[in-house]
Design a protein around this motif. Structure first.
Motif, short mmCIF file in Angstrom:
data_model
loop_
_atom_site.label_atom_id
_atom_site.label_comp_id
_atom_site.label_asym_id
_atom_site.label_seq_id
_atom_site.Cartn_x
_atom_site.Cartn_y
_atom_site.Cartn_z
N MET A 1 0.02 -0.94 -0.36
CA MET A 1 -0.20 0.13 0.32
C MET A 1 0.74 1.30 0.25
O MET A 1 1.85 1.78 0.64
N THR A 2 0.65 2.45 -1.23
CA THR A 2 1.29 3.22 -1.17
C THR A 2 -0.03 4.03 0.21
O THR A 2 -0.91 4.62 -0.54
N ILE A 3 0.93 5.00 0.72
CA ILE A 3 0.05 5.76 2.04
C ILE A 3 0.08 7.22 1.07
O ILE A 3 1.14 7.39 0.86
N ALA A 4 -0.60 7.81 2.10
CA ALA A 4 -0.68 9.32 1.72
C ALA A 4 0.03 10.21 2.77
O ALA A 4 1.02 9.65 3.08
N SER A 5 0.35 10.87 1.42
CA SER A 5 1.99 12.61 2.33
C SER A 5 1.24 13.18 1.85
O SER A 5 0.66 13.90 0.59
N CYS A 6 1.44 14.90 2.33
CA CYS A 6 2.09 16.04 2.08
C CYS A 6 3.45 16.24 1.90
O CYS A 6 3.73 16.79 3.01
N GLY A 7 3.25 16.85 0.95
CA GLY A 7 5.03 17.49 0.30
C GLY A 7 5.87 15.64 0.54
O GLY A 7 5.05 14.88 -0.03
N SER A 8 6.62 15.79 1.63
CA SER A 8 7.39 14.74 2.25
C SER A 8 7.05 14.09 3.39
O SER A 8 7.37 13.91 4.03
N VAL A 9 5.69 14.98 3.84
CA VAL A 9 5.61 14.66 5.22
C VAL A 9 4.66 13.06 5.37
O VAL A 9 3.54 13.66 4.46
N SER A 10 4.51 12.47 6.61
CA SER A 10 2.95 10.96 6.12
C SER A 10 3.50 11.08 7.14
O SER A 10 3.71 11.39 8.44
N ALA A 11 2.27 9.55 7.85
CA ALA A 11 1.92 8.78 9.11
C ALA A 11 3.48 8.28 9.94
O ALA A 11 3.77 8.86 10.75
N THR A 12 4.53 7.68 8.42
CA THR A 12 5.87 7.05 8.85
C THR A 12 6.31 8.51 9.45
O THR A 12 7.21 8.31 10.22
N THR A 13 6.90 9.29 8.56
CA THR A 13 7.67 10.16 9.39
C THR A 13 7.91 11.33 10.15
O THR A 13 8.41 11.22 11.37
N LEU A 14 5.82 11.13 10.11
CA LEU A 14 5.22 11.61 12.04
C LEU A 14 5.67 10.57 12.89
O LEU A 14 4.97 11.05 13.68
N GLY A 15 5.74 9.46 12.90
CA GLY A 15 5.91 8.61 13.90
C GLY A 15 5.12 7.94 14.25
O GLY A 15 5.06 7.64 15.05
N LEU A 16 3.68 8.08 13.52
CA LEU A 16 2.59 7.56 14.15
C LEU A 16 2.27 6.09 13.18
O LEU A 16 3.31 5.22 12.42
N PRO A 17 1.57 5.55 14.26
CA PRO A 17 1.56 3.79 13.67
C PRO A 17 1.43 2.92 12.32
O PRO A 17 0.46 4.62 11.54
N ASN A 18 1.93 2.45 11.53
CA ASN A 18 1.57 2.11 9.64
C ASN A 18 0.11 2.05 10.12
O ASN A 18 -0.19 1.98 9.03
N SER A 19 0.15 1.49 11.02
CA SER A 19 -1.91 1.08 11.59
C SER A 19 -2.74 2.03 10.87
O SER A 19 -4.03 2.03 9.98
N THR A 20 -2.44 2.61 11.44
CA THR A 20 -3.42 4.76 11.24
C THR A 20 -3.34 5.03 9.95
O THR A 20 -3.58 5.89 9.25
N ASN B 1 -7.20 0.63 16.06
CA ASN B 1 -5.91 0.68 15.68
C ASN B 1 -4.76 0.81 15.69
O ASN B 1 -3.00 1.34 15.88
N THR B 2 -5.56 1.47 17.38
CA THR B 2 -3.72 1.73 18.48
C THR B 2 -3.64 1.32 19.20
O THR B 2 -2.61 0.97 19.96
N GLY B 3 -4.54 0.12 19.69
CA GLY B 3 -4.52 -1.13 20.42
C GLY B 3 -4.90 0.17 21.86
O GLY B 3 -4.74 -0.64 23.71
#
Length: 242
Positions: free
Chosen positions: A1-20, A65-67
């Motif tokens: 799955m390709t995750i959403a991004s805003c410029g170079s910022v994404s859930a992953t770069t923000l340190g949020l769980p991949n499940s979110t 999705n966060t437990g």
């Protein structure tokens, strides 16, 4: 799955769980969605059209999705990316207000801009949240948009694992605390925010009284101002050591 991004910022770069993370194909939110059902000023409509390049849902944090335990006040938290047009753009607080007021969920905005830096440009990110201000019993509650400092986009992160975060409600308090106070603790945020607001008010009043004291010609007036200054400085010292 390709995750959403805003410029170079994404859930992953923000340190949020991949499940979110939100899939890229489902992430783009049309601007017209936010002006379709409520009255909006011509100025805000113009800013939405001209100053915002894209609105992207980056992450949706829920109990499933966060437990974390389900929230009783905040059912879910949306992390929304606002890609800003132009260089060195300011956080568009009126657009943040427009979007955040339309949904009960907690909304955290990751605003991404291009900024001048050492002869070139870089992407920067600042966070924004809409939060009710602490109010005395019986007083009308008002809301305010709080904005963090700008950081290089790769350094803008959110802490989601503070030990005191045990529910979606507490996670929202933690996110707000990070944006407003640069502290991930969700504990007693309203009290800490009220103290910071009181410190800011006292600091402003002390600065004004200091100038008034310097300008005062009459000895009695100078003594009266000095007494007020002394009381306020003592209050400020007590607040700062709490």
């Amino acid at each position: 799955m390709t995750i959403a991004s805003c410029g170079s910022v994404s859930a992953t770069t923000l340190g949020l769980p991949n499940s979110t993370a939100i899939p890229a194909e489902k992430a783009t939110l049309p601007k017209g969605l936010f002006v379709a059902k409520i009255p909006v000023s011509a100025k805000t409509k113009q800013r939405l059209a001209n100053d915002i390049e894209t609105i992207t849902m980056l992450s949706l944090l829920q109990a499933r999705n966060t437990g974390l335990a389900a929230g009783t006040r905040i059912p879910e938290i949306l992390v929304i990316g606002l890609r800003l047009r132009g260089t060195n753009a300011a956080v568009p607080t009126d657009i943040v207000e427009l979007i955040a007021m339309q949904r009960k969920s907690g909304m955290l905005f990751a605003c991404v801009r291009d900024a001048d830096f050492e002869g070139t440009t870089r992407q920067e990110c600042a966070f924004a949240v809409r939060r009710s201000l602490p109010a005395r019993a019986g007083h009308t509650t008002t809301s305010k948009i709080f904005v963090s400092d700008w950081k290089p986009a790769g350094e803008a992160t959110l802490e989601a694992a503070d030990p005191a975060v045990d529910s979606v409600d507490a996670l929202w308090e933690s996110f707000c605390s990070q944006v407003i106070l640069d502290d991930p603790s969700p504990v007693d945020l309203d009290a800490r925010l009220a103290r910071r607001m009181q410190i800011a008010r006292l600091t402003t009043q002390i600065d004004k009284l200091t100038r008034d004291h310097q300008r005062a010609k009459d000895a009695e007036q100078r003594n009266e101002i000095y007494a007020k200054l002394h009381r306020m400085r003592k209050q400020l010292e007590e607040l700062q050591v709490q």
